[in-house]
Motif scaffolding. Structure first.
Motif, PDB file in Angstrom:
ATOM      1  N   UNK A 186      -1.569 -12.364   2.493  1.00 26.09           N
ATOM      2  CA  UNK A 186      -0.372 -11.549   2.325  1.00 26.09           C
ATOM      3  C   UNK A 186      -0.478 -10.764   1.024  1.00 26.09           C
ATOM      4  N   UNK A 187       0.067  -9.552   1.032  1.00 22.90           N
ATOM      5  CA  UNK A 187      -0.049  -8.731  -0.163  1.00 22.90           C
ATOM      6  C   UNK A 187       1.111  -7.785  -0.356  1.00 22.90           C
ATOM      7  N   UNK A 188       1.138  -7.106  -1.524  1.00 24.61           N
ATOM      8  CA  UNK A 188       2.243  -6.219  -1.876  1.00 24.61           C
ATOM      9  C   UNK A 188       2.091  -4.833  -1.260  1.00 24.61           C
ATOM     10  N   UNK A 189       3.201  -4.115  -1.208  1.00 28.21           N
ATOM     11  CA  UNK A 189       3.195  -2.719  -0.777  1.00 28.21           C
ATOM     12  C   UNK A 189       2.761  -1.820  -1.930  1.00 28.21           C
ATOM     13  N   UNK A 190       2.264  -0.625  -1.631  1.00 25.74           N
ATOM     14  CA  UNK A 190       1.931   0.320  -2.701  1.00 25.74           C
ATOM     15  C   UNK A 190       3.187   0.735  -3.470  1.00 25.74           C
ATOM     16  N   UNK A 191       2.970   1.142  -4.696  1.00 31.20           N
ATOM     17  CA  UNK A 191       4.076   1.656  -5.502  1.00 31.20           C
ATOM     18  C   UNK A 191       4.266   3.150  -5.233  1.00 31.20           C
ATOM     19  N   UNK A 192       5.464   3.634  -5.544  1.00 30.14           N
ATOM     20  CA  UNK A 192       5.771   5.043  -5.376  1.00 30.14           C
ATOM     21  C   UNK A 192       4.920   5.870  -6.342  1.00 30.14           C
ATOM     22  N   UNK A 193       4.270   6.933  -5.869  1.00 30.67           N
ATOM     23  CA  UNK A 193       3.431   7.745  -6.765  1.00 30.67           C
ATOM     24  C   UNK A 193       4.248   8.355  -7.905  1.00 30.67           C
ATOM     25  N   UNK A 194       3.617   8.470  -9.060  1.00 29.21           N
ATOM     26  CA  UNK A 194       4.289   9.083 -10.210  1.00 29.21           C
ATOM     27  C   UNK A 194       4.242  10.607 -10.125  1.00 29.21           C
ATOM     28  N   UNK A 195       3.226  11.156  -9.466  1.00 32.05           N
ATOM     29  CA  UNK A 195       3.077  12.601  -9.343  1.00 32.05           C
ATOM     30  C   UNK A 195       3.635  13.079  -8.010  1.00 32.05           C
ATOM     31  N   UNK A 196       4.311  14.237  -8.040  1.00 31.30           N
ATOM     32  CA  UNK A 196       4.837  14.812  -6.806  1.00 31.30           C
ATOM     33  C   UNK A 196       3.708  15.407  -5.974  1.00 31.30           C
ATOM     34  N   UNK A 197       2.848  16.202  -6.635  1.00 34.56           N
ATOM     35  CA  UNK A 197       1.703  16.776  -5.934  1.00 34.56           C
ATOM     36  C   UNK A 197       0.592  15.735  -5.826  1.00 34.56           C
ATOM     37  N   UNK A 198      -0.046  15.686  -4.665  1.00 39.54           N
ATOM     38  CA  UNK A 198      -1.108  14.701  -4.452  1.00 39.54           C
ATOM     39  C   UNK A 198      -2.444  15.366  -4.118  1.00 39.54           C
TER      40      UNK A 198
END
Length: 565
Positions: free
Chosen positions: A331-343
């Motif tokens: 079991x593992x964690x979800x990704x965090x919200x990106x800090x940058x708007x553009x990817x």
């Protein structure tokens, strides 16, 4: 052992005479082909067509090609017939395939992980100029697409590509397509984990392997350890997203079942953390589930997303663990919200080794062979000989010393390739469109390029992140449902009642951990000629009505229909 036509499952459920045999799932013993596509795949593996191309079709010409090879198996080697010139969009769904076919091909070069050398890019450019009338479009799946390819030239093109380590193997067809990867894998200062070794091992095990060359339909994949979530993981059949496990360290969060087209679905998390060295095993397990349990009766339900929707994440994970991996996943964690708007990694960025990478934008992925050759020269002079394609129809030069950054930027700008790009050039994508695609209804590439020019002229001060995705038909190759402004090509009526090219408008789609599909306002359609006026109008209303810091997608979700029209 996995189910296959030569190795049937132990039991076959009984069916009443005259009824179709379930959904055509091999794992249920349903091996009788239920449509023409399944029949030609059973008759002969698509990988085998290469020999016929090299020994028969390239020698005898277009008219010698068997129809099941022409419109079926040749896709296993990246070849689609292109649209015959002069056929308008109103005839797309009316004419028979042989009436739409031109005697030329689109050829897709797969670039797994987006990784290129200057030598490879130079060869791509040379092939474009010699065999493809200069065409070489960058796609949103990190590939390069040629047009105007003659069957007589295909063996020589393969020889040149393969001499520098490139391939068209399974670039199309019911196969494991190109594996998307972070275009800054291994170099980005903020990278969680480099997925490159996993991509290489997946390629070695699965690409060109007859065990996976007859899938129900295409299988799209992505592996990225970037915290910017830069491979559109939500809309791939399988995706591995970099995360930091509190006990085990860096690894990947496993997603399955994403896809767009006419029935879009976002991928779902299985809640499993996968270490780097186990990513190929998990990939092989998921693609095997798709092969064995995927629906083969109807092409419209033959993507993995439908199986995932029916089973749910819990059952899918259980089958993966119990039947294929033979072990439990962590079991593992979800990704965090990106800090940058553009990817998209556009601009000048410092690498973790102190050098720089520079991302730049053509307009809607449209380039040509001569330009690619010049880019290769610039990258070789200013960098280490490494480049990357992106999932946003962009290119990146890696490993540039600080003292050479300005010179490289100037060289790129001289070619019309923007490093400091406007939001419109940066955020607009377009599919191939009616110029070459047999499914398209409207023109897209030129329309997108002219839209960028118009918006830059009309709204020079606009500096908000915005994505405008233009598609020539409902199939969403350009990801219309997840764009701020998604434009689906169709024929519409103009003010005088004439049928003309236009678009149905989707508003407020997004990717990222707040991913969602755009809103369709009833009756909101716009002609191609009116498109700049419409986009200017709706962006003006957004600027006037938005709350401080509010993104376009959030505003579009709450705005009234009048403001969006």
């Amino acid at each position: 052992m996995a189910a296959s036509p030569d190795n049937p499952a132990p039991t076959t459920p009984r069916r009443k005479p005259g009824r179709h045999r379930g959904e055509g799932q091999w794992a249920a013993g349903h091996f009788t082909p239920l449509n023409g596509n399944e029949q030609f795949k059973k008759d002969d593996d698509g990988l085998n067509v290469r020999t016929r191309i090299e020994t028969i079709y390239s020698q005898r010409g277009f008219d010698s090609i068997d129809p099941n090879d022409l419109r079926g198996r040749m896709r296993w080697w990246g070849l689609y017939t292109q649209r015959r010139q002069g056929i308008d969009g109103g005839k797309t769904a009316i004419l028979e395939p042989e009436e739409l076919d031109d005697e030329y091909f689109m050829l897709r070069v797969r670039i797994d992980g987006g990784r290129l050398t200057t030598e490879q890019l130079r060869v791509i450019g040379e092939i474009s100029q010699e065999f493809a009338r200069g065409t070489a479009d960058l796609t949103d799946r990190q590939n390069v697409q040629y047009h105007w390819i003659r069957i007589e030239d295909v063996p020589e093109i393969w020889n040149r590509l393969e001499a520098v380590g490139l391939s068209t193997t399974e670039a199309c067809g019911d196969t494991p397509r190109v594996i998307l990867g972070s275009p800054v894998a291994g170099i980005a200062a903020d990278e969680i984990i480099d997925g490159t070794p996993a991509i290489d091992e997946i390629q070695r095990r699965c690409i060109g392997n007859p065990a996976f060359s007859n899938l129900p339909r295409k299988f799209k994949s992505a592996v990225s350890g970037s915290p910017q979530l830069d491979v559109a993981h939500e809309i791939n059949d399988i995706a591995f997203v970099g995360v930091e496990h509190p006990e085990h360290g860096p690894g990947f969060d496993l997603w399955v079942g994403g896809g767009l087209s006419t029935n879009p679905k976002l991928g779902v998390r299985l809640g499993a953390w996968v270490p780097l060295d186990e990513v190929p095993d998990a990939y092989e397990g998921v693609i095997s589930i798709f092969r064995d349990y995927g629906y083969r009766r109807l092409r419209t339900r033959a993507r993995l997303k439908f199986l995932v929707a029916d089973w749910g994440a819990e059952k899918f994970r259980q089958v993966l663990e119990d039947e294929y991996l033979k072990r439990k996943l962590v079991d593992g964690p979800a990704p965090e919200l990106p800090k940058e708007v553009w990817r998209d990694h556009l601009g000048v960025h410092r690498q973790k080794d102190g050098r720089f990478y520079i991302g730049f934008a053509p307009r809607v992925g449209r380039v040509d062979g001569a330009t690619l050759s010049k880019i290769a020269e610039l990258a070789e002079t200013h960098g280490s000989g490494r480049l990357r394609t992106t999932a946003e129809q962009k290119l990146i030069v890696l490993d540039v010393e600080g003292g050479r950054v300005d010179s490289l930027v100037a060289g790129l700008e001289a070619l019309g390739l923007k490093v400091d790009a406007s939001p419109f050039r940066r955020g607009t994508m377009a599919c191939t469109g009616i110029e070459f695609c047999k499914l398209a209804i409207v023109e897209t590439k030129a329309r997108g390029a002219s839209l960028i020019d118009e918006l830059e002229r009309r709204l020079p001060e606009f500096d908000e992140p915005i994505t405008i995705n233009i598609n020539g038909c409902p199939n969403s190759c350009a990801r219309i449902q997840v764009a701020d402004i998604g434009l689906k090509g169709q024929l519409v009526l103009d003010g005088d009642g004439n049928q003309v090219e236009g678009f149905q408008v989707h508003l407020g789609g997004a990717l990222g951990l707040e991913a969602g599909f755009g809103r369709k306002v009833r009756g909101l359609k716009v002609t191609s000629a009116e498109l700049p006026d419409y986009v200017e109008r709706v962006l003006g209303r957004f600027q006037a009505e938005r709350a401080e810091g509010e993104r376009f997608a959030t505003w579009a979700a709450r705005a009234d229909e009048e403001a969006l029209s």
